[in-house]
Scaffold this motif. Sequence first.
Motif, PDB file in Angstrom:
ATOM      1  N   SER D 110     -13.359 -60.963  -9.778  1.00 47.95           N
ATOM      2  CA  SER D 110     -12.128 -60.944  -8.989  1.00 47.95           C
ATOM      3  C   SER D 110     -12.323 -60.406  -7.580  1.00 47.95           C
ATOM      4  O   SER D 110     -11.598 -60.775  -6.669  1.00 47.95           O
ATOM      5  N   TYR D 134     -11.090 -60.787  -2.063  1.00 49.77           N
ATOM      6  CA  TYR D 134     -10.494 -61.231  -3.331  1.00 49.77           C
ATOM      7  C   TYR D 134     -11.097 -62.588  -3.674  1.00 49.77           C
ATOM      8  O   TYR D 134     -10.983 -63.536  -2.894  1.00 49.77           O
ATOM      9  N   ARG D 136     -10.774 -64.334  -6.730  1.00 52.04           N
ATOM     10  CA  ARG D 136     -10.134 -65.171  -7.738  1.00 52.04           C
ATOM     11  C   ARG D 136      -9.579 -66.438  -7.129  1.00 52.04           C
ATOM     12  O   ARG D 136      -8.864 -66.381  -6.122  1.00 52.04           O
ATOM     13  N   ASP D 138      -6.894 -68.966  -7.555  1.00 56.59           N
ATOM     14  CA  ASP D 138      -5.624 -69.062  -8.312  1.00 56.59           C
ATOM     15  C   ASP D 138      -5.020 -70.459  -8.154  1.00 56.59           C
ATOM     16  O   ASP D 138      -4.782 -70.879  -7.042  1.00 56.59           O
TER      17      ASP D 138
END
Lengths: 138, 138, 138, 138
Positions: D110, D134, D136, D138
């Motif tokens: 992450s 960051y 991740r 999404d």
Amino acid sequence: MADDLRACLEAELAKPPFHRWLGPVLESVEAEADALTVRIPARPEFARIPGEPGFHGAIVAGAVDIAAHAAIVIRTRGPTPTVDLRVDYLRASTGADLLARAEIVRAGRSLGTVRVDVSEPGGRAVAAGMATFYLRRD
Amino acid sequence: MADDLRACLEAELAKPPFHRWLGPVLESVEAEADALTVRIPARPEFARIPGEPGFHGAIVAGAVDIAAHAAIVIRTRGPTPTVDLRVDYLRASTGADLLARAEIVRAGRSLGTVRVDVSEPGGRAVAAGMATFYLRRD
Amino acid sequence: MADDLRACLEAELAKPPFHRWLGPVLESVEAEADALTVRIPARPEFARIPGEPGFHGAIVAGAVDIAAHAAIVIRTRGPTPTVDLRVDYLRASTGADLLARAEIVRAGRSLGTVRVDVSEPGGRAVAAGMATFYLRRD
Amino acid sequence: MADDLRACLEAELAKPPFHRWLGPVLESVEAEADALTVRIPARPEFARIPGEPGFHGAIVAGAVDIAAHAAIVIRTRGPTPTVDLRVDYLRASTGADLLARAEIVRAGRSLGTVRVDVSEPGGRAVAAGMATFYLRRD
């Protein structure tokens, strides 16, 4: 509900074995402001210099970490890992209790940012901190 | 002389009342590299979660602060106030001893900057830190 | 006198060649609060992604640095070197003007600490920053 | 493949409109070390003080951000938002090109942490930085 929140925060503060030594207590909650204040009652073993009352920088850093983490719990109601922590030391502590007021600056879906002001009773500013938390439940 | 330096560093590490509780020990000194390693031997009261061995973030922050401060002493041979401290938490600690290696990045006339890597025996990286110190004797 | 201060701050903001490109302007001064706001008017070349208006993180960092430095000038009335700078990015900027409000947290004899909030007109928070300055005239 | 990586990194560096003004170029890649170096060729409009060549702190911060972001791309092969950025200013730049060497300290599922050293050709250290990203999708 306010009492639920206070009970949840007090439980979070009481849980960690390290806290049993450090002794942080919930001083006040400003839930509408996503803010709270944690008090670290003074103890001689927090000192940095023998015979002087001022706290060690690590105790001040602990106050920032603990208050910031507790503030995030206002939103998450559960533990969240700390991503990073910053402490600006403004003045040497005098050995009085520390009051760490933490306020959520931003709590997004994945990350939370909390600002902390550490002072002594009477308002003497000791440190300013920021902490980032990872909020995603995986 | 190397022995003098080691004795000076061990004295600095032994002095603070807080250290008597935390228990940091000088693991090694790389004076030529302006670097040293401090070990924080594991203790159950450092834990963050009851029944789990991982250390509280404040203990890791303390390791960064203490190792960085000790490294600056290689140059100053005396105490220096911390201006600010940053800790990036890379992985949850497993509850093994912490090894905080601190290296002076820059020690100017007034300010010192120290980089710290916190790992566990075997090399698992736990945290990365930076600390700034005020070096001026006033 | 307030006008003197504003003139001094505007002179500091106008001086650096880099500012002639970035274009920061003094939005407001709260001298009694040791605070001020600097506006960075939007320009297409600040963008991070082609065809999208959001500003590059370096522009936001520049807004923090410039506003914090200007705030310290309220006290020093002259240039001071930045010791360190931290920026927490809260939300992607939308490409609107940036308003960086900087407030002196502490200005001691040797060091100054300034807190900065970067937002967009209307109040959308974009970033939170902290900067430390060296105030000693040598 | 190394050529693919270099091409990917050069594309990432060329894309942002802001980079077209700043002009960062990929100096070298140490893919096995998850590290790379970005050069910011000197330009008069980077100056902080009229008539002096030293770069503005915001340019140094930009070098940290851009090099750190490029290093993370070694792993992600795509854009990732910056969570926070820290810059410790070690020495005033002299106005020579900046060489920002960024090394991934940790790239988890992450979050990514990157350490950056900014120096001038010949090795003069100008700044030390850390950035968190960051990761991740999404």
